[in-house]
Design a protein around this motif. Sequence first.
Motif, PDB file in Angstrom:
ATOM      1  N   ARG A 103       0.949  -1.191  -0.132  1.00 47.88           N
ATOM      2  CA  ARG A 103       0.004  -0.057  -0.087  1.00 47.88           C
ATOM      3  C   ARG A 103       0.794   1.267   0.119  1.00 47.88           C
ATOM      4  O   ARG A 103       0.394   2.423  -0.603  1.00 47.88           O
ATOM      5  CB  ARG A 103      -0.926  -0.098   1.187  1.00 47.88           C
ATOM      6  N   ILE A 104       2.127   1.282   0.639  1.00 47.25           N
ATOM      7  CA  ILE A 104       3.091   2.331   0.469  1.00 47.25           C
ATOM      8  C   ILE A 104       3.306   2.510  -0.855  1.00 47.25           C
ATOM      9  O   ILE A 104       3.404   3.760  -1.194  1.00 47.25           O
ATOM     10  CB  ILE A 104       4.072   2.152   1.579  1.00 47.25           C
ATOM     11  N   TRP A 105       3.706   1.608  -1.491  1.00 42.85           N
ATOM     12  CA  TRP A 105       4.284   1.407  -2.906  1.00 42.85           C
ATOM     13  C   TRP A 105       3.132   2.163  -3.690  1.00 42.85           C
ATOM     14  O   TRP A 105       3.375   2.897  -4.537  1.00 42.85           O
ATOM     15  CB  TRP A 105       4.759   0.194  -3.333  1.00 42.85           C
ATOM     16  N   ASN A 106       1.952   1.672  -3.539  1.00 45.32           N
ATOM     17  CA  ASN A 106       0.898   2.253  -4.113  1.00 45.32           C
ATOM     18  C   ASN A 106       0.653   3.545  -4.290  1.00 45.32           C
ATOM     19  O   ASN A 106       0.488   4.421  -5.083  1.00 45.32           O
ATOM     20  CB  ASN A 106      -0.444   1.415  -3.824  1.00 45.32           C
ATOM     21  N   TYR A 107       0.912   4.367  -2.819  1.00 46.90           N
ATOM     22  CA  TYR A 107       0.731   5.630  -2.751  1.00 46.90           C
ATOM     23  C   TYR A 107       1.790   6.341  -3.408  1.00 46.90           C
ATOM     24  O   TYR A 107       1.685   7.545  -3.971  1.00 46.90           O
ATOM     25  CB  TYR A 107       0.946   5.879  -1.244  1.00 46.90           C
ATOM     26  N   TRP A 108       3.041   5.953  -3.291  1.00 43.86           N
ATOM     27  CA  TRP A 108       4.264   6.551  -4.198  1.00 43.86           C
ATOM     28  C   TRP A 108       3.846   6.411  -5.483  1.00 43.86           C
ATOM     29  O   TRP A 108       4.136   7.326  -6.169  1.00 43.86           O
ATOM     30  CB  TRP A 108       5.393   5.838  -3.910  1.00 43.86           C
ATOM     31  N   MET A 109       3.127   5.737  -6.126  1.00 47.33           N
ATOM     32  CA  MET A 109       2.934   5.611  -7.448  1.00 47.33           C
ATOM     33  C   MET A 109       1.615   6.292  -7.899  1.00 47.33           C
ATOM     34  O   MET A 109       1.000   6.653  -9.021  1.00 47.33           O
ATOM     35  CB  MET A 109       2.735   4.115  -8.074  1.00 47.33           C
ATOM     36  N   GLY A 110       1.159   7.174  -7.010  1.00 39.20           N
ATOM     37  CA  GLY A 110      -0.132   7.893  -7.284  1.00 39.20           C
ATOM     38  C   GLY A 110      -1.225   7.110  -7.218  1.00 39.20           C
ATOM     39  O   GLY A 110      -2.493   7.733  -7.432  1.00 39.20           O
TER      40      GLY A 110
END
Length: 266
Positions: free
Chosen positions: A21-28
């Motif tokens: 989910r953190i990675w999803n956030y960084w990807m917008g």
Amino acid sequence: MSNDRSDVTARIKPEIPHAARIWNYWMGGKDNFAADRAAGDAVAEVYPEIVQMAVQSRGFLIRAVRHLVAGAGISQFLDIGTGLPTMQNTHEVAQALDPTARIVYVDNDPLVLVHARALLRNTSPEGVTAYVDGDYHQPEQIISEARKVLDFTQPIAVMFMGVLGYVEDLHVMRSIIDRVMEAVPSGSAMVLWDGTATGEAVAEGSDKLAESGAVPYYLRSLEELAECFDGLDLVEPGLAPITRWRPEDEGEAPFIDAHGGVAFKP
């Protein structure tokens, strides 16, 4: 393969920051919670390049999959540690070039599995897209499930896209890779990238991630990452920053603290 949606959703813990989910956030993306955004912001404050790394990692995936399908004729993919679906996932790239391509996604994050069931669908009637609820620490279970979809007498591309940095012990990481690659036949390939200990800022970002309560990410040296390709034949340009692995744009691509490569099993 798990089909119990209620069991999966019950395992989602929004108050604890989670890697996918953190990675999803960084990807917008929008598939994240306040705890994930707080952890992501803490890392980006000291290492703002993490956002670019997230975006560039998808570019590396696209180029690698296109090379394997169009250049090597591989039509089977085992994507281990899939993460949350975004634009241009493995099956979309592969099936655009080969409509018969078969893809098995593997992840053990409950939110990933919920979204996989909803979004990871075939883009061609001839292809197959499936998913496994599995942990890469148990590669034999992953292989057993993948055999239900993939033909293990034919080449398979195994993908570890930025996920093995969550394994603290390099020997364990190499064991995971070796056990999976041992199961696939000659002519198979491995695509792997991870964050690398190639700068002070990225190291500080890794520290911030651990302080946030998320699972720590262990940066590898280039020598350690190169060891993961032992016994395999790396294609040009070898182990390289993911921005510089066969870039489509002319000119010098920017350096990034993430390295990867594509290699074939002899």
